[in-house]
Design an enzyme around this catalytic site. Structure first.
Site, mmCIF file in Angstrom:
data_model
loop_
_atom_site.group_PDB
_atom_site.id
_atom_site.type_symbol
_atom_site.label_atom_id
_atom_site.label_comp_id
_atom_site.label_asym_id
_atom_site.label_seq_id
_atom_site.Cartn_x
_atom_site.Cartn_y
_atom_site.Cartn_z
ATOM 1 N N ASP A 63 0.829 -1.195 0.000
ATOM 2 C CA ASP A 63 0.000 0.000 0.000
ATOM 3 C C ASP A 63 0.872 1.256 0.000
ATOM 4 O O ASP A 63 0.367 2.371 -0.164
ATOM 5 C CB ASP A 63 -0.982 0.003 1.167
ATOM 6 C CG ASP A 63 -0.317 -0.096 2.533
ATOM 7 O OD1 ASP A 63 0.931 -0.116 2.607
ATOM 8 O OD2 ASP A 63 -1.052 -0.152 3.543
ATOM 9 N N ASP A 102 -0.324 -6.410 -0.290
ATOM 10 C CA ASP A 102 -0.829 -5.795 0.929
ATOM 11 C C ASP A 102 -2.353 -5.781 0.937
ATOM 12 O O ASP A 102 -2.983 -5.623 -0.121
ATOM 13 C CB ASP A 102 -0.347 -4.349 1.020
ATOM 14 C CG ASP A 102 0.768 -4.150 2.021
ATOM 15 O OD1 ASP A 102 0.959 -5.007 2.910
ATOM 16 O OD2 ASP A 102 1.473 -3.128 1.919
ATOM 17 N N LYS A 132 -0.300 -9.645 2.883
ATOM 18 C CA LYS A 132 0.298 -9.100 4.100
ATOM 19 C C LYS A 132 -0.664 -8.089 4.705
ATOM 20 O O LYS A 132 -1.285 -7.308 3.978
ATOM 21 C CB LYS A 132 1.634 -8.413 3.801
ATOM 22 C CG LYS A 132 2.298 -7.787 5.035
ATOM 23 C CD LYS A 132 3.609 -7.117 4.699
ATOM 24 C CE LYS A 132 3.451 -5.775 4.030
ATOM 25 N NZ LYS A 132 2.805 -4.756 4.923
ATOM 26 N N GLU A 201 9.135 -3.692 11.273
ATOM 27 C CA GLU A 201 9.463 -2.354 10.783
ATOM 28 C C GLU A 201 9.807 -1.414 11.926
ATOM 29 O O GLU A 201 9.059 -1.302 12.908
ATOM 30 C CB GLU A 201 8.298 -1.778 9.971
ATOM 31 C CG GLU A 201 8.603 -0.395 9.405
ATOM 32 C CD GLU A 201 7.614 0.083 8.355
ATOM 33 O OE1 GLU A 201 7.767 1.228 7.879
ATOM 34 O OE2 GLU A 201 6.691 -0.688 8.010
#
Length: 284
Positions: A63, A102, A132, A201
């Protein structure tokens, strides 16, 4: 390296250039063998084809298309309808890489059934090989339902861009004993629910190392230090397509400057009349 012969050990992953997809069993085998996984984002056919030929193991149609390709301020406005054509283009243009799509904001938060419906579109309409989405313990049941339906899921914890407003901005996650413990709990919950890998992340490197140690599925780091089982970057950051990139990204080229120079040279030759030259024209 084979200590008895000095020869390289066979890879757990399909050979680069081989007409064979990276699959979820390859991810597990790579982790077991200590072989690092590579992932980049891709949003269109030309870049996907190049990265596939380069041997990138996983291509994420993220995204992040929103703030990198669609001139949006964030990923939040991106829709499933906008992502499906991009995923389709990437999947059709690759032979080896696992294509991960995504699920954008608003396409899974309502519950596991909404996540399933969105994921089915990504596989059925777009040709993705996995999906994901963000979250840990709170989305474990989503992961469980999708895994039970035969849809591989890559988790995403740490800094989760879709929750930026709740997190107070782009802030490192997992700091302190409590933060690290919550991150480990989220990672284990995703693994237990059936996730095939987890993106970490903006996580302190020692915490990412701990998560990587306790999981038997691969961790893919982005701003999470060198001890994850693989790494992912937004390809525009990796290739130097702008004059800024995040602290955790390394620019392996300056393609933005090269493209600008090429366009400038083209414009100059058109204006001067030197292009097209005779060799670029057809005879009668």
């Amino acid at each position: 390296m084979d200590e008895s012969t000095g020869a390289p050990l066979p890879s757990a992953l399909p050979a680069v250039g081989e007409d064979k997809r990276v699959r979820i069993h390859h991810l597990a085998a790579a982790k077991a063998a200590g072989e690092r996984l590579t992932m980049l984002t891709a949003y269109d056919a030309p870049t996907a084809r190049i990265f596939d030929a380069a041997g990138i193991d996983m291509l994420l149609v993220g995204d992040s298309i929103g703030d990198n390709m669609l001139a949006l301020d964030s990923t939040i406005p991106v829709t499933v309808d906008e992502l499906v054509p991009a995923v389709r283009a990437v999947a059709r243009s690759t032979r080896r890489a696992m294509v991960v799509a995504d699920l954008p904001f608003g396409s899974y938060e309502a519950g596991p059934q909404q996540a399933l419906a969105s994921a089915v579109r990504m596989l059925k309409e777009a040709g993705a090989h996995a999906v994901k989405f963000e979250g840990g313990v709170r989305v474990a049941e989503h992961v469980r339902l999708l895994a039970g339906a035969g849809i591989p899921v890559v988790g995403h914890i740490g800094f989760t861009p879709q929750s930026e407003n709740m997190l107070g901005g782009k802030r490192v996650q997992g700091r302190g004993d409590d933060g690290a413990e919550r991150l480990c709990e989220d990672a284990v919950a995703l693994q237990d629910a059936g996730a095939v890998a987890v993106v970490l992340e903006m996580v302190p490197a020692p915490v990412a190392a701990r998560v990587s140690e306790i999981l038997h599925i691969p961790t893919i780091g982005i701003g999470a230090g060198p001890h994850c089982d693989g790494q992912v970057l937004v390809w525009l950051d990796m290739a130097g397509m702008g004059d800024w990139s995040p602290r955790f990204a390394k620019q392996f080229a300056q393609l933005g400057a090269a493209l600008q120079q090429a366009a400038s040279d083209y414009a100059s030759e058109v204006r001067s009349g030197s292009f097209p030259a005779p060799q670029h024209s057809y005879d009668a």
